[in-house]
Design a protein around this motif. Structure first.
Motif, mmCIF file in Angstrom:
data_model
loop_
_atom_site.group_PDB
_atom_site.id
_atom_site.type_symbol
_atom_site.label_atom_id
_atom_site.label_comp_id
_atom_site.label_asym_id
_atom_site.label_seq_id
_atom_site.Cartn_x
_atom_site.Cartn_y
_atom_site.Cartn_z
ATOM 1 N N TRP A 57 0.830 -1.202 0.000
ATOM 2 C CA TRP A 57 0.000 0.000 0.000
ATOM 3 C C TRP A 57 0.874 1.266 0.000
ATOM 4 O O TRP A 57 0.626 2.209 -0.758
ATOM 5 N N LEU A 58 1.913 1.281 0.847
ATOM 6 C CA LEU A 58 2.818 2.432 0.879
ATOM 7 C C LEU A 58 3.592 2.591 -0.427
ATOM 8 O O LEU A 58 3.791 3.699 -0.913
ATOM 9 N N ALA A 59 4.045 1.461 -0.982
ATOM 10 C CA ALA A 59 4.810 1.524 -2.236
ATOM 11 C C ALA A 59 3.962 2.010 -3.399
ATOM 12 O O ALA A 59 4.474 2.644 -4.324
ATOM 13 N N ARG A 60 2.673 1.752 -3.342
ATOM 14 C CA ARG A 60 1.751 2.167 -4.401
ATOM 15 C C ARG A 60 1.252 3.596 -4.221
ATOM 16 O O ARG A 60 0.435 4.063 -4.989
ATOM 17 N N GLY A 61 1.729 4.276 -3.203
ATOM 18 C CA GLY A 61 1.362 5.679 -3.020
ATOM 19 C C GLY A 61 0.270 5.907 -2.000
ATOM 20 O O GLY A 61 -0.235 7.020 -1.871
ATOM 21 N N GLY A 62 -0.092 4.839 -1.270
ATOM 22 C CA GLY A 62 -1.022 4.869 -0.170
ATOM 23 C C GLY A 62 -2.030 5.926 -0.228
ATOM 24 O O GLY A 62 -2.704 6.496 0.412
#
Length: 62
Positions: A57-62
């Motif tokens: 989720w964080l890597a995808r821009g959360g």
């Protein structure tokens, strides 16, 4: 689908690093898992799933 295969590839790389780079540690960890109660493995598995989802989720821009 491309991201799925990339994720599977990364899992294989990380596991390969453990088994190929530290075979003694991998054997010890596997032995330790056999003696752990099932409840502890269940909690660790759920924690790993939650951490993985959070990282994606964080890597995808959360």
């Amino acid at each position: 689908m491309q991201d799925f295969f990339a994720a599977i590839g990364l899992v294989l790389v990380i596991e390969g690093l453990v088994y190929g780079g530290f075979p003694g540690l991998a054997r010890k960890l596997a032995g330790d898992m056999l003696s752990m109660p099932e409840n502890a493995l269940w909690i660790a598995g759920l924690a790993a799933i939650a951490a993985g989802v959070g990282i994606v989720w964080l890597a995808r821009g959360g």
